[in-house]
Design an enzyme around this catalytic site. Structure first.
Site, PDB file in Angstrom:
ATOM      1  N   GLY A 120       0.900  -1.165  -0.080  1.00  0.00           N
ATOM      2  CA  GLY A 120       0.118   0.143   0.003  1.00  0.00           C
ATOM      3  C   GLY A 120       0.876   1.337   0.163  1.00  0.00           C
ATOM      4  CB  SER A 145       4.462  -3.765  -2.156  1.00  0.00           C
ATOM      5  OG  SER A 145       4.505  -2.599  -2.960  1.00  0.00           O
ATOM      6  CB  ALA A 146       4.123  -0.485   1.523  1.00  0.00           C
ATOM      7  CG  HIS A 203       5.779  -2.648  -7.141  1.00  0.00           C
ATOM      8  ND1 HIS A 203       4.772  -3.231  -7.653  1.00  0.00           N
ATOM      9  CD2 HIS A 203       5.452  -2.240  -6.020  1.00  0.00           C
ATOM     10  CE1 HIS A 203       4.108  -3.780  -6.464  1.00  0.00           C
ATOM     11  NE2 HIS A 203       4.298  -3.145  -5.505  1.00  0.00           N
ATOM     12  CD  GLU A 210       5.031  -5.358 -10.620  1.00  0.00           C
ATOM     13  OE1 GLU A 210       4.513  -5.768 -11.581  1.00  0.00           O
ATOM     14  OE2 GLU A 210       4.417  -4.202 -10.155  1.00  0.00           O
TER      15      GLU A 210
END
Lengths: 233, 233
Positions: B90, B122-123, B159, B194
């Site tokens: 997020g 991700s985050a 990413h 990714e």
């Protein structure tokens, strides 16, 4: 009366530095002999001298000299005495960091609100908004605050990009990011595409360039504003 | 001994949530019945409950229950008692903001360093680095600091995207941004594409997935690390 040009980018594809907007800058800066350049955003970590040389070359063709704010002992005085001010693009976090470190936000605000001509491109445009919270830049330094100059009552997303329907990348689109911003904040955001700019004449803000811009407001559908729209928010 | 999976993304193109990495998660979390989910990054501003439901559904297929950290009165205790921890993706600024606000960085650090299994996507992976300074996210909130957990001795750019040679957009490429970061900072940065992830087993960090990753170090040429490389920095 404040007079600003707030541009999405300094350079459009296949064109020289500031080239696309030089005709307008010629009239905007009519009578101005020297512009004070703020190179703090230093794109790619370029030196202040090297960046100021690029800005100088850009303005040379329209007969205006450029001096870098770092060349002055007293940055606040340099701003107070400036005929016109240009803040170039680069990294918005570092730009804002240096504005705070050099303690020139108040001087800039005072100068621009009393009529000193201001040009911003990219990061130099982001700081004209209420906060820098809609920058696309990487947070490579931690500035003391995200609050910026608020010359306009909304934020700028420079280099605005439309979603690419063919992309297989799972990272967020620009629109998704701005909508996410509005879960936490109420300030409107204007997505300014490359080649677009705002002209601020007192309280009148007009969209210029050939493209439309995308306006995001909390709780509303995003909407396209045509070129020459007057933006009342 | 610390044991982490640090993934670039939760989801790859044309695949379900966590689907590409579920076979590995099955063995990684072997014997674990319940995972504590940290939903603070709330992508798109989704609620903690809604986000926890997505994580639950992802883990349901491998027979693991998920509870959200917001469901507990004492977040620190929830971390101390967790069999495994998963921090979802997020907005990294909001995630870090909430980690500080809820005062759980120390608890997280203690749990992971003493062997509590950790999964980040991700985050949730960005915060495993030394700082969050290589996030791609928009700075929609101002966290108290950019310093993160430092489970690995470098930063993550999740990413990771290669430059697009056909692009007419003048915004910076990811590589340009990371190189700009190294004008101001010395921490190495790993661009994780990714579908790639890191496995951290004690002091051994191994690149997994089918793709190579791009390593950026100050003063050096960026280099590609092949899958299965052990990363010693």
């Amino acid at each position: 009366m404040k007079k600003l040009i707030i541009a999405s980018t300094s350079t459009v594809h296949n064109s020289g530095y500031l080239e696309y907007i030089l005709p307008r800058l010629t009239s905007f800066f009519e009578g101005v002999k020297t512009i004070l350049f703020i190179p703090y955003a230093r794109p790619g970590g370029i030196s202040y001298d090297a960046y100021t040389a690029i800005a100088s070359k850009g303005f040379e063709t329209i007969g205006i000299q450029v001096s870098g704010i770092h060349e002055y002992n007293d940055a606040q005085e340099a701003i107070a005495n400036a005929e016109g001010i240009f803040t170039g693009g680069g990294n918005t976090f570092e730009l804002v960091n240096q504005l705070y470190k050099n303690n020139i936000l108040e001087s800039l605000s005072k100068a621009v609100l009393t009529g000193t001509l201001y040009l911003g491109t990219s990061a130099g445009s982001n700081i004209c908004g209420v906060t820098m919270m809609n920058t696309n830049d990487m947070p490579i330094v931690y500035p003391p605050s995200f609050t910026t100059l608020g010359f306009i009552p909304f934020n700028i997303n420079a280099h605005y990009l439309d979603p690419d329907p063919t992309s297989k990348h799972m990272g967020e689109t620009r629109e998704t990011r701005i909508k996410e911003y509005h879960v936490f904040n109420n300030t409107p955001v204007l997505g300014l595409r490359e080649g677009s700019w705002l002209e601020v004449m007192g309280d009148t803000i007009t969209l210029k360039g050939n493209l439309s811009a995308r306006l995001f407001q909390p709780g509303k559908e995003a909407k396209e504003l045509d070129s020459e729209s007057v933006i009342n928010l």
